[in-house]
Design a protein around this motif. Structure first.
Motif, mmCIF file in Angstrom:
data_model
loop_
_atom_site.group_PDB
_atom_site.id
_atom_site.type_symbol
_atom_site.label_atom_id
_atom_site.label_comp_id
_atom_site.label_asym_id
_atom_site.label_seq_id
_atom_site.Cartn_x
_atom_site.Cartn_y
_atom_site.Cartn_z
ATOM 1 N N ARG A 153 0.855 -1.196 0.000
ATOM 2 C CA ARG A 153 0.000 0.000 0.000
ATOM 3 C C ARG A 153 0.882 1.234 0.000
ATOM 4 N NH1 ARG A 153 -5.341 1.904 3.166
ATOM 5 N NH2 ARG A 153 -6.112 0.586 1.496
ATOM 6 N N PHE A 179 0.267 5.410 -0.977
ATOM 7 C CA PHE A 179 -0.562 6.513 -1.476
ATOM 8 C C PHE A 179 0.288 7.489 -2.302
ATOM 9 C CE2 PHE A 179 -3.972 6.393 2.161
ATOM 10 C CZ PHE A 179 -4.418 5.182 1.679
ATOM 11 N N GLU A 221 -3.679 -0.755 -2.605
ATOM 12 C CA GLU A 221 -4.004 0.638 -2.967
ATOM 13 C C GLU A 221 -2.699 1.362 -3.245
ATOM 14 O OE1 GLU A 221 -6.821 3.019 -0.663
ATOM 15 O OE2 GLU A 221 -6.305 4.798 -1.806
ATOM 16 N N HIS A 250 -15.054 17.111 0.979
ATOM 17 C CA HIS A 250 -14.180 16.569 2.019
ATOM 18 C C HIS A 250 -13.311 17.694 2.549
ATOM 19 C CE1 HIS A 250 -11.579 13.645 4.087
ATOM 20 N NE2 HIS A 250 -12.457 12.714 3.777
ATOM 21 N N LYS A 274 -10.095 17.207 3.441
ATOM 22 C CA LYS A 274 -8.694 16.966 3.065
ATOM 23 C C LYS A 274 -8.590 16.694 1.571
ATOM 24 C CE LYS A 274 -6.283 13.838 5.267
ATOM 25 N NZ LYS A 274 -6.062 12.563 6.008
ATOM 26 N N LEU A 281 -7.724 14.307 -1.116
ATOM 27 C CA LEU A 281 -7.594 12.842 -1.138
ATOM 28 C C LEU A 281 -7.131 12.349 -2.519
ATOM 29 C CD1 LEU A 281 -10.746 11.625 0.841
ATOM 30 C CD2 LEU A 281 -8.456 12.146 1.693
ATOM 31 N N PRO A 282 -6.556 11.158 -2.555
ATOM 32 C CA PRO A 282 -6.105 10.570 -3.820
ATOM 33 C C PRO A 282 -7.250 10.330 -4.806
ATOM 34 C CG PRO A 282 -5.253 9.342 -1.922
ATOM 35 C CD PRO A 282 -6.255 10.306 -1.390
ATOM 36 N N VAL A 305 -9.211 5.575 -5.655
ATOM 37 C CA VAL A 305 -10.477 4.828 -5.551
ATOM 38 C C VAL A 305 -11.407 5.143 -6.733
ATOM 39 C CG1 VAL A 305 -12.567 4.493 -4.159
ATOM 40 C CG2 VAL A 305 -10.307 4.410 -3.067
ATOM 41 N N LYS A 344 -17.642 9.268 -3.268
ATOM 42 C CA LYS A 344 -16.210 9.342 -2.949
ATOM 43 C C LYS A 344 -15.727 10.763 -3.196
ATOM 44 C CE LYS A 344 -12.175 7.647 -1.764
ATOM 45 N NZ LYS A 344 -11.836 8.912 -1.068
ATOM 46 N N LEU A 386 -15.169 3.437 2.492
ATOM 47 C CA LEU A 386 -14.792 3.695 3.881
ATOM 48 C C LEU A 386 -13.264 3.847 3.991
ATOM 49 C CD1 LEU A 386 -17.161 1.221 5.822
ATOM 50 C CD2 LEU A 386 -17.643 3.563 5.043
ATOM 51 N N PRO A 387 -12.755 4.665 4.904
ATOM 52 C CA PRO A 387 -13.495 5.410 5.925
ATOM 53 C C PRO A 387 -14.248 6.589 5.309
ATOM 54 C CG PRO A 387 -11.190 6.087 5.964
ATOM 55 C CD PRO A 387 -11.293 4.984 4.949
ATOM 56 N N ARG A 418 -16.368 10.360 6.120
ATOM 57 C CA ARG A 418 -16.633 11.470 7.048
ATOM 58 C C ARG A 418 -18.138 11.721 7.071
ATOM 59 N NH1 ARG A 418 -11.960 14.617 9.106
ATOM 60 N NH2 ARG A 418 -10.178 13.694 8.055
#
Ligand code: SUO
Ligand code: CP
Length: 334
Positions: A128, A130, A160, A194, A196, A198-199, A202, A254, A291-292, A294
């Motif tokens: 994994r 990121f 991932e 969101h 933050k 995020l990548p 997904v 997502k 998941l996770p 918010r």
């Protein structure tokens, strides 16, 4: 569906194709066969316990994980394997990935040695890692995973990576297969806000898998959140979230940061949150998320706690997806 000796591969479990690595959907020779294999593993979790006897899987985490870590460990144990898990960032030496680096900084070991040594201990290696979200070219070249492929000398399983999360996407496809009420359901990938950056892994991966699955696939996001074209492919894309939700059978929410303005949050409009009102536009759609999540930022409590939310069942399926994949990787190295 592909065939072998003129017969569909799914008719006989023995005919399921083996896989030398699992980094993306492109490594899967028979997609519907793999989905059926995951469902078979779910029915009979210990039926292939002999396959992993005296084989070791190493699971390397450069980033946090709950589901991937536990479900992949369980899957490997169900197949009779020994499992070694390492939180690389916290527990091992700082790793250098740059070729020709003069290692006079804080990185103690080069991936050339580290991956090769791990390859001495493990038959299959899960990684994994990121993205940086700073350097698009570096992230999209999959530097970390590809160096493990190059130097470990063992089959690599993505847990991932910078640009993809194939174990999640397989799980999602298995879950859709279980819940669909028509042969070709409408599946909507919706961006949601969101706090933050995020990548894109997904959503990239989900799009890549849905584009080859037998579903009516729609992506909706605000302007500027277009996925890289190699992932969105021929999917229908709309900036109108309500229009996308109409008649949907599955809503897959997502957040991701912008690909165009790489790694940036360019919209945080709470109007994109998934609410009961928006779910009412759908065909009684099931709500999915890797998941996770918010709560009350991405999706309202009322949706996540409703009977239409299948996120826990989806996370449970991570075991069977991982088990199907590891089984086929074990078959390739027997
Ligand atoms: N493995 C599933 C998702 C992992 C990651 N989510 C996150 O980092 C969420 C972090 C947070 O909510 O603080 C992502 O979006 O790729
Ligand atoms: N969905 C998923 O991959 O969860 P973790 O990040 O907790 O492994």
């Amino acid at each position: 569906m592909s065939t072998e000796n003129g017969k569909p591969k799914t008719e006989n479990p023995q005919l399921i194709s083996s896989m030398k690595q699992f980094l993306s959907v492109h490594d899967v020779p028979d997609l519907s066969g793999l989905v059926q294999e995951a469902l078979r593993q779910k029915q009979n979790p210990f039926g292939d316990e002999h396959l992993g006897h005296h084989k070791t899987i190493g699971l390397l985490f450069f980033n946090s994980s709950l589901r991937t870590r536990l479900s992949t460990q369980k899957a490997a144990e169900n197949l009779g394997m020994k499992v070694m898990v390492m939180n690389v960032t916290a527990d091992s030496w700082g790793l250098e990935f740059e070729d020709g680096a003069i290692m006079n900084g804080n990185k103690a070991e080069h991936v050339k040695e580290a991956a090769a040594v791990i390859g001495q201990y493990c038959d299959i290696i899960g990684v994994r890692s990121f993205p940086t979200l700073n350097d698009r070219e570096k992230d999209y070249s999959e530097e970390v995973v590809n160096q493990f492929v190059k130097y470990a000398g063992r089959p690599i399983l993505s847990l991932e990576s910078s640009t993809r999360h194939p174990l999640q996407s397989l799980t999602d496809l298995v879950t859709i297969e279980e819940y669909k009420t028509k042969p070709r359901p409408k599946v909507v990938l919706t961006w949601a806000p969101h706090v933050k950056a995020l990548p894109q892994a997904v959503p990239n991966s989900f799009a890549e898998w849905m584009n080859v699955a037998d579903v009516d696939f729609v992506i909706t996001h605000p302007e500027g959140y277009e996925l890289a074209p190699q992932f969105s492919g021929n999917a229908k894309v709309t900036y109108n979230q309500n229009e996308a939700f109409e008649g949907a059978d599955f809503i897959y929410a997502k957040n991701w940061s912008s690909y165009r303005e790489y790694g940036k949050i360019i919209n945080s409009d709470p109007a994109w949150r998934v609410t009961t009102e928006k779910m009412a536009l759908t065909n009684d759609a099931k709500f999915m998320h890797c998941l996770p999540v918010r709560r009350n930022v991405v999706v309202d409590d009322a949706v996540l706690d409703s009977p239409n939310s299948i996120v826990i069942h989806e996370a449970g399926n991570r075991v069977w997806a991982a088990q199907a994949v590891i089984k086929q990787m074990l078959t390739a190295i027997r």
